[in-house]
Write a protein that holds these residues in place. Structure first.
Motif, PDB file in Angstrom:
ATOM      1  N   GLY A   1      65.901   4.133   8.534  1.00 56.96           N
ATOM      2  CA  GLY A   1      66.096   4.862   7.289  1.00 56.96           C
ATOM      3  C   GLY A   1      65.112   4.380   6.251  1.00 56.96           C
ATOM      4  O   GLY A   1      64.340   3.444   6.486  1.00 56.96           O
ATOM      5  N   ILE A   2      65.145   5.005   5.079  1.00 60.50           N
ATOM      6  CA  ILE A   2      64.230   4.660   3.998  1.00 60.50           C
ATOM      7  C   ILE A   2      64.842   3.554   3.145  1.00 60.50           C
ATOM      8  O   ILE A   2      65.937   3.712   2.600  1.00 60.50           O
ATOM      9  CB  ILE A   2      63.918   5.882   3.122  1.00 60.50           C
ATOM     10  CG1 ILE A   2      63.313   7.000   3.971  1.00 60.50           C
ATOM     11  CG2 ILE A   2      62.987   5.510   1.980  1.00 60.50           C
ATOM     12  CD1 ILE A   2      61.999   6.647   4.621  1.00 60.50           C
ATOM     13  N   ASP A   3      64.140   2.433   3.037  1.00 62.97           N
ATOM     14  CA  ASP A   3      64.561   1.322   2.190  1.00 62.97           C
ATOM     15  C   ASP A   3      64.253   1.684   0.744  1.00 62.97           C
ATOM     16  O   ASP A   3      63.092   1.905   0.381  1.00 62.97           O
ATOM     17  CB  ASP A   3      63.811   0.054   2.599  1.00 62.97           C
ATOM     18  CG  ASP A   3      64.292  -1.190   1.863  1.00 62.97           C
ATOM     19  OD1 ASP A   3      64.687  -1.084   0.687  1.00 62.97           O
ATOM     20  OD2 ASP A   3      64.242  -2.281   2.464  1.00 62.97           O
ATOM     21  N   TYR A   4      65.289   1.742  -0.115  1.00 60.68           N
ATOM     22  CA  TYR A   4      65.047   2.185  -1.492  1.00 60.68           C
ATOM     23  C   TYR A   4      64.279   1.148  -2.313  1.00 60.68           C
ATOM     24  O   TYR A   4      63.797   1.446  -3.400  1.00 60.68           O
ATOM     25  CB  TYR A   4      66.349   2.577  -2.190  1.00 60.68           C
ATOM     26  CG  TYR A   4      67.479   1.564  -2.160  1.00 60.68           C
ATOM     27  CD1 TYR A   4      67.389   0.340  -2.801  1.00 60.68           C
ATOM     28  CD2 TYR A   4      68.670   1.862  -1.507  1.00 60.68           C
ATOM     29  CE1 TYR A   4      68.430  -0.568  -2.779  1.00 60.68           C
ATOM     30  CE2 TYR A   4      69.729   0.957  -1.479  1.00 60.68           C
ATOM     31  CZ  TYR A   4      69.604  -0.257  -2.123  1.00 60.68           C
ATOM     32  OH  TYR A   4      70.635  -1.155  -2.105  1.00 60.68           O
ATOM     33  N   ASN A   5      64.136  -0.052  -1.812  1.00 59.11           N
ATOM     34  CA  ASN A   5      63.367  -1.066  -2.543  1.00 59.11           C
ATOM     35  C   ASN A   5      61.865  -0.825  -2.467  1.00 59.11           C
ATOM     36  O   ASN A   5      61.132  -1.134  -3.405  1.00 59.11           O
ATOM     37  CB  ASN A   5      63.682  -2.462  -2.002  1.00 59.11           C
ATOM     38  CG  ASN A   5      65.093  -2.902  -2.333  1.00 59.11           C
ATOM     39  OD1 ASN A   5      65.516  -2.848  -3.479  1.00 59.11           O
ATOM     40  ND2 ASN A   5      65.827  -3.332  -1.315  1.00 59.11           N
ATOM     41  N   ASN A   6      61.391  -0.296  -1.313  1.00 61.53           N
ATOM     42  CA  ASN A   6      59.944  -0.149  -1.134  1.00 61.53           C
ATOM     43  C   ASN A   6      59.521   1.205  -0.582  1.00 61.53           C
ATOM     44  O   ASN A   6      58.323   1.442  -0.411  1.00 61.53           O
ATOM     45  CB  ASN A   6      59.413  -1.262  -0.223  1.00 61.53           C
ATOM     46  CG  ASN A   6      60.186  -1.350   1.094  1.00 61.53           C
ATOM     47  OD1 ASN A   6      60.668  -0.342   1.606  1.00 61.53           O
ATOM     48  ND2 ASN A   6      60.291  -2.574   1.650  1.00 61.53           N
ATOM     49  N   GLY A   7      60.482   2.061  -0.256  1.00 61.72           N
ATOM     50  CA  GLY A   7      60.153   3.384   0.261  1.00 61.72           C
ATOM     51  C   GLY A   7      59.703   3.395   1.700  1.00 61.72           C
ATOM     52  O   GLY A   7      59.273   4.442   2.209  1.00 61.72           O
ATOM     53  N   LEU A   8      59.805   2.263   2.406  1.00 59.37           N
ATOM     54  CA  LEU A   8      59.335   2.181   3.784  1.00 59.37           C
ATOM     55  C   LEU A   8      60.456   2.500   4.768  1.00 59.37           C
ATOM     56  O   LEU A   8      61.630   2.211   4.517  1.00 59.37           O
ATOM     57  CB  LEU A   8      58.791   0.780   4.064  1.00 59.37           C
ATOM     58  CG  LEU A   8      57.611   0.322   3.213  1.00 59.37           C
ATOM     59  CD1 LEU A   8      57.222  -1.105   3.577  1.00 59.37           C
ATOM     60  CD2 LEU A   8      56.424   1.270   3.376  1.00 59.37           C
ATOM     61  N   THR A   9      60.091   3.079   5.901  1.00 57.22           N
ATOM     62  CA  THR A   9      61.047   3.323   6.976  1.00 57.22           C
ATOM     63  C   THR A   9      61.358   1.993   7.657  1.00 57.22           C
ATOM     64  O   THR A   9      60.459   1.298   8.135  1.00 57.22           O
ATOM     65  CB  THR A   9      60.472   4.314   7.998  1.00 57.22           C
ATOM     66  OG1 THR A   9      60.208   5.554   7.335  1.00 57.22           O
ATOM     67  CG2 THR A   9      61.456   4.555   9.132  1.00 57.22           C
ATOM     68  N   THR A  10      62.657   1.653   7.692  1.00 56.40           N
ATOM     69  CA  THR A  10      63.073   0.315   8.106  1.00 56.40           C
ATOM     70  C   THR A  10      64.275   0.413   9.030  1.00 56.40           C
ATOM     71  O   THR A  10      65.147   1.275   8.854  1.00 56.40           O
ATOM     72  CB  THR A  10      63.443  -0.536   6.874  1.00 56.40           C
ATOM     73  OG1 THR A  10      62.342  -0.510   5.951  1.00 56.40           O
ATOM     74  CG2 THR A  10      63.753  -1.966   7.255  1.00 56.40           C
ATOM     75  N   ALA A  11      64.332  -0.466  10.016  1.00 58.40           N
ATOM     76  CA  ALA A  11      65.458  -0.473  10.946  1.00 58.40           C
ATOM     77  C   ALA A  11      66.747  -0.861  10.232  1.00 58.40           C
ATOM     78  O   ALA A  11      66.748  -1.669   9.301  1.00 58.40           O
ATOM     79  CB  ALA A  11      65.177  -1.428  12.093  1.00 58.40           C
ATOM     80  N   ASN A  12      67.827  -0.258  10.695  1.00 61.48           N
ATOM     81  CA  ASN A  12      69.175  -0.573  10.197  1.00 61.48           C
ATOM     82  C   ASN A  12      69.258  -0.433   8.676  1.00 61.48           C
ATOM     83  O   ASN A  12      69.729  -1.329   7.966  1.00 61.48           O
ATOM     84  CB  ASN A  12      69.599  -1.975  10.631  1.00 61.48           C
ATOM     85  CG  ASN A  12      69.688  -2.090  12.144  1.00 61.48           C
ATOM     86  OD1 ASN A  12      70.278  -1.237  12.805  1.00 61.48           O
ATOM     87  ND2 ASN A  12      69.078  -3.138  12.693  1.00 61.48           N
TER      88      ASN A  12
END
Length: 672
Positions: A142-153
């Motif tokens: 999903g998208i990590d709202y801290n950095n906008g990167l696609t991140t596991a879990n």
């Protein structure tokens, strides 16, 4: 009627009208009888914590008991199996990230208004979201709202309410909304509140979310930890529980295996308890309308359980409320899902899909206990018909009060009135087809009267007549729709036994059942063989125990069960293991407690549960946590009140939850 003993039907309407018209406020009861901070509860001296991991059944019973005894103060708490005590933990500030409302039209996948929700008549006081099963998952991103990167879990679990009218909108046309959120990125849980389509600037303390919404967060609890991996094994161990109490607190509990985490805050923020009628649960993206992508050939079976005071399955609502999404589609409905103590909507979602519509993927499941499912053997003295036993109180000055209960949570503590102390409560049973327990009264003069109840409202207070004081009410049997009557059992000082077959205020018949030597006493009633009949439990002065097995008013058999030393007394009956057969609760003069689990005349087990100081007395039994198994209500000489939540002969938890002045007594006579 009672052989040659006259039953004089002497109307005393003026007396009854006077007695039952004395309804006036008793604020001292309400103000002092609400839960305070009491000392330690009665715990069996021999009880030891398990040394192994709990079984799924033990874990679920523990979670259920903890739901019924949520933290009483706002803030953040945690607990670990098998402890029944909530430990306060530091609260944190959740991120200023909106978990947006659905704006639709929804996508082909689930979320943004496309989902399955459970819908009820009335209002939801509690909802639980969980996964019955998960398969095919190879990972999640999903998208990590801290950095906008696609991140596991990176995902959320969300339990969402419907939108509803809230007083904070003040006629502006906006609506309220509330979410219970676990954010993997934040690593914790919190509640998020919304004012949707708010007119003007957001109120103080609220944040703005375009186009015209306002939101704010509760405190957060990050004890849960970040990035719980999304796997086939992990999802079924997770659940979210939301509870809403009008005028009280909203509580959010997240279960992670044998650990629990909670956040508590005032319901008055948006007033969820007044308008909660639908509940949505699922795995979604982590805020800002993002998506959770589950990789693999994934299939999830999702369960959304609701408590609205009914065992009936909720309706399927083809829709959802959050703006976040996942990448799954609706699949074929599960076949024969396991029942739960609460009614639920259970549905399937998968990467392959296959269902023609949202509700085609879902099936409704009725509750087996709790939220109206306690059953006739356990939800005795249930005055508001929600499936949880309640507590009737009487003051030495004649005041009467009820505690309407949900586990150890006192939903309300209304005064019901003041009645002359010449009158005594001698029974609490549903006497008609109302679904509510009624109250049986006896006067020192011999008069008998009934309060027909609707919750805590007295619908009528008729007198039934006058019976010689040589006769005593010694037991009651529940109303049965199959025969249209309840039972009130009588015993005469000469040994005669009789029963009133009663429907509301009408005595249908009053047969005499026979004469038994007065060395024998009736010590309980119940369905010991599971036949649907009310049987009679006897104890002799020499310690012998026997049962009259009944078929209506016919004594079918009267076996002797054996002899028990007279230091042991029968102090209650109930269905402690939930098998539909009444069991026997014992107390020794030295404080020991034991249960006979019964199957007719067969004593399946009779273990000693431990020793409790004799300052504690068993007040009554009842189904206080709604799991279909009887619990034990305790009272201490110092006024403390506690409950043992039972699972057969296992004490799941034993919280002490209140202290009440000793001028007030629990009314437990013929209430088992």
């Amino acid at each position: 009627m009672f052989k040659n003993h006259a039953l004089i039907l002497s109307p005393f309407c003026r007396c009854v009208v006077f007695l039952f018209a004395l309804l006036w406020l008793i604020p001292a009861f309400v103000s002092t009888a609400v839960a305070q901070t009491p000392p330690a509860p009665p715990q069996p001296a021999t009880a030891q914590p398990p040394t192994t991991e709990p079984s799924p059944a033990q874990q679920e019973d523990w979670r259920r008991a903890m739901r019924q005894g949520p933290p009483s103060t706002p803030g953040c708490h945690a607990a670990s199996y098998p402890s029944t005590q909530w430990q306060e933990v530091p609260c944190t500030t959740p991120p200023a990230i909106p978990f947006r409302p659905a704006r639709g039209p929804g996508p082909a996948t689930i979320g943004n208004g496309t989902d399955v929700s459970a819908s009820v008549t009335g209002v939801i006081s509690e909802a639980i979201g969980s996964f019955d099963s998960a398969s095919g998952i190879t990972g999640e991103t999903g998208i990590d709202y801290n950095n906008g990167l696609t991140t596991a879990n990176t995902y959320t679990l969300q339990l969402n309410a419907n939108t509803f009218a809230t007083s904070i909108c003040k006629g502006t046309g906006c609506v309220g909304w509330q979410q219970f959120v676990y954010s993997a990125t934040y690593g914790g849980i919190f509640m998020q509140y919304w004012l949707i389509s708010y007119s003007g600037s957001c109120p103080s303390g609220w944040m703005s979310s375009p186009p015209s919404d306002c939101y704010r967060n509760s405190v957060g609890n990050t004890s849960v930890g970040q990035n719980i991996a999304v796997t086939n094994a992990s999802l079924p161990t997770l659940s979210l529980t939301g509870q809403a109490v009008s005028g009280g607190n909203d509580t959010f509990q997240m279960a992670v295996g044998s650990k629990l985490y909670s956040v508590t805050g005032a319901d008055s923020v948006v007033g969820l308890a007044q308008g909660w009628q639908q509940a949505e649960f699922n795995i979604f993206g982590d805020g800002n309308s993002t998506e959770a992508t589950l990789n693999g050939a994934v299939t999830l079976v999702v369960r959304t359980s609701t408590n609205n005071g009914s065992t009936s399955a909720p309706s399927c609502y083809s829709g959802g409320f959050t703006g976040e999404t996942n990448n799954l589609k609706f699949a074929a409905a599960p076949s024969n899902p396991n029942p739960g103590t609460l009614p639920a909507i259970v549905f399937t979602e998968s990467t392959a899909g296959g269902a023609s519509s949202a509700c085609a993927s879902a099936i409704g499941v009725a509750g087996t206990g709790g939220g109206g499912g306690g059953g006739k053997l356990t939800d005795t003295h249930d005055f508001n018909g929600d499936g949880y036993s309640d507590i009737a109180w009487r003051n030495t000055d004649g005041d009467v009060g009820f505690w309407l209960m949900n586990g150890t949570q006192i939903l309300s503590a209304p005064d019901v009135g003041n009645v002359s102390t010449s009158w005594t409560i001698v029974g609490q049973r549903q006497l008609n087809n109302s679904g509510y327990a009624d109250v049986i009264w006896r006067n020192t003069s011999g008069d008998v009267a009934i309060w027909l109840m609707n919750g805590t409202q007295i619908l009528s207070a008729p007198d039934l007549g006058n019976v010689s004081t040589s006769w005593t009410i010694v037991g009651t049997g529940p109303y049965s729709a199959s025969n249209g009557y309840a039972e009130v059992f009588w015993r005469n000082t000469d040994g005669d036994v009789a029963v009133w077959l009663i429907n509301g205020t009408q005595i249908l018949s009053a047969p005499d059942l026979g004469n038994v030597p007065t060395s024998w006493s009736i010590v309980g009633t119940g369905d010991f063989a599971g036949t649907g009949n009310t049987d009679i439990l006897w104890r002799n002065a020499d310690g012998d125990v026997a049962i009259w097995f009944m078929n209506g008013t016919q004594v079918v058999s009267a076996p002797d069960l054996g002899n028990v030393p007279t230091s042991w007394s029968i102090v209650g009956t109930g269905d402690f293991n939930g098998d539909g057969k009444t069991d026997v609760l014992w107390r020794n003069s030295n404080g020991d407690v034991a249960i006979w689990l019964m199957n007719g005349t067969q004593i399946l087990s009779g273990p000693d549960l431990g020793n409790v100081p004799t300052s504690w007395t068993i007040a009554e039994t009842g189904g206080f946590n709604g799991n279909g198994k009887s619990d034990i209500l305790w009272r201490n000489t110092n006024g403390d009140v506690a409950i043992w939540f039972m699972n057969g002969t296992q004490i799941v938890s034993g919280p002490d939850f209140a202290n009440v002045p000793t001028s007030w007594a629990i009314q437990g006579t013929n209430a088992d």
